[in-house]
Design an enzyme around this catalytic site. Structure first.
Site, PDB file in Angstrom:
ATOM      1  N   GLU A   1      40.733  33.483  38.654  1.00  0.00           N
ATOM      2  CA  GLU A   1      40.130  32.601  39.651  1.00  0.00           C
ATOM      3  C   GLU A   1      41.018  31.382  39.924  1.00  0.00           C
ATOM      4  OE1 GLU A   1      37.618  33.492  41.309  1.00  0.00           O
ATOM      5  OE2 GLU A   1      36.736  35.085  40.068  1.00  0.00           O
TER       6      GLU A   1
ATOM      7  N   CYS B   1      28.747  31.867  36.368  1.00  0.00           N
ATOM      8  CA  CYS B   1      30.187  31.808  36.093  1.00  0.00           C
ATOM      9  C   CYS B   1      30.831  30.627  36.797  1.00  0.00           C
ATOM     10  CB  CYS B   1      30.869  33.116  36.517  1.00  0.00           C
ATOM     11  SG  CYS B   1      30.489  34.475  35.399  1.00  0.00           S
TER      12      CYS B   1
ATOM     13  N   HIS C   1      37.411  36.737  35.878  1.00  0.00           N
ATOM     14  CA  HIS C   1      36.342  37.724  36.007  1.00  0.00           C
ATOM     15  C   HIS C   1      36.880  39.112  35.673  1.00  0.00           C
ATOM     16  CE1 HIS C   1      33.367  35.219  38.478  1.00  0.00           C
ATOM     17  NE2 HIS C   1      32.609  35.864  37.626  1.00  0.00           N
TER      18      HIS C   1
HETATM   19  N1  PCA Z   1      28.874  37.011  35.260  1.00  0.00           N
HETATM   20  C1  PCA Z   1      27.996  36.168  36.043  1.00  0.00           C
HETATM   21  C2  PCA Z   1      27.370  35.223  35.056  1.00  0.00           C
HETATM   22  C3  PCA Z   1      27.610  35.813  33.704  1.00  0.00           C
HETATM   23  C4  PCA Z   1      28.635  36.857  33.922  1.00  0.00           C
HETATM   24  O1  PCA Z   1      29.203  37.511  33.048  1.00  0.00           O
HETATM   25  C5  PCA Z   1      28.698  35.482  37.219  1.00  0.00           C
HETATM   26  O2  PCA Z   1      29.674  36.035  37.736  1.00  0.00           O
HETATM   27  O3  PCA Z   1      28.272  34.414  37.623  1.00  0.00           O
END
Ligand code: PCA
Length: 216
Positions: free
Chosen positions: A84, A147, A173
């Site tokens: 990100e 997140c 991610h």
């Molecule tokens: N993904 C979610 C919150 C927790 C996770 O593992 C997100 O992308 O916000």
């Protein structure tokens, strides 16, 4: 004399949204205790809960004062490890968190800037993950769920707490596991990708080392 090796803090989340597993936690937990460039990896789990996730993260940051803090989350629907670039100061939950809360258009930190950037070498990290034969991309949005909330809280804490001024941080991610749906990535590929990304972030303070050729 007791010497304490510097640490890299990796966090993952507990399962949410009806799933029984979260690859972000399984992957960082698999790296717990490993040494990378004489740094010890510490893995910890954050709850997928607005507010409480940041309290847990802040306590970890102050305990470990890591050289690097990389929070990792699951992004269903993505096929690559997503490094990100940017985080925004908003909570806008598409589903309820694990405590049943669903904030809509609230700030993560009231009065703080609208957005900020990762302080990780995101393009260098993408390059080393791809060089392992693992799909990787730079992402321009961490969403608006927990997140993004954690990523914003992380960058705000690093920017405002003098004890953490040497800590660099960011967010990655990861895709679903095969048993969760499609697209997906095997856990061992996620673990290998994160391992080389951590090493790269320790070796490179910024993307400047890559020069113009790394633009895309
Ligand atoms: N993904 C979610 C919150 C927790 C996770 O593992 C997100 O992308 O916000």
């Amino acid at each position: 004399m007791i010497t304490v090796s510097p640490t890299v803090l990796l966090t993952g989340f507990d399962p949410f949204g009806g799933s029984t597993l979260n690859p972000s936690w399984l992957a960082v937990n698999a790296l717990h205790g490993e040494q990378v460039l004489s740094h010890r990896i510490v893995a910890a789990q954050l709850p997928t809960v607005f507010g409480e996730s940041l309290r847990v993260l802040d306590a970890l940051l102050h305990t470990h004062q890591p050289a690097l803090a990389i929070c990792v989350g699951q992004a269903g629907g993505r096929s690559a490890i997503s490094i990100e670039r940017v985080v925004i100061n908003v909570n806008d939950a598409p589903i309820a968190d694990n405590a049943g809360a669903r904030p809509i258009d609230t700030p993560v930190i009231a009065g703080a800037p609208a957005a900020c950037f990762s302080s990780l070498p995101i393009k260098a990290m993408r390059a080393v993950v791809q060089a392992e034969g693992i799909a990787a991309e730079v992402s321009q949005t961490a969403g608006t769920f927990v997140c993004n909330h954690v990523f914003y809280g992380l960058m705000h804490t690093l920017a405002t707490k003098p004890a953490l001024r040497h800590t660099r941080g960011g967010f990655v991610h990861v895709p679903w596991l095969p048993e969760q749906g499609t697209p997906h990535m095997p856990l061992d590929a996620i673990v290998r990708g994160l391992r080389v990304a951590v090493r790269c972030a320790l070796e490179n303070g910024s993307d400047a080392v890559l020069g113009a050729g790394a633009a895309h």
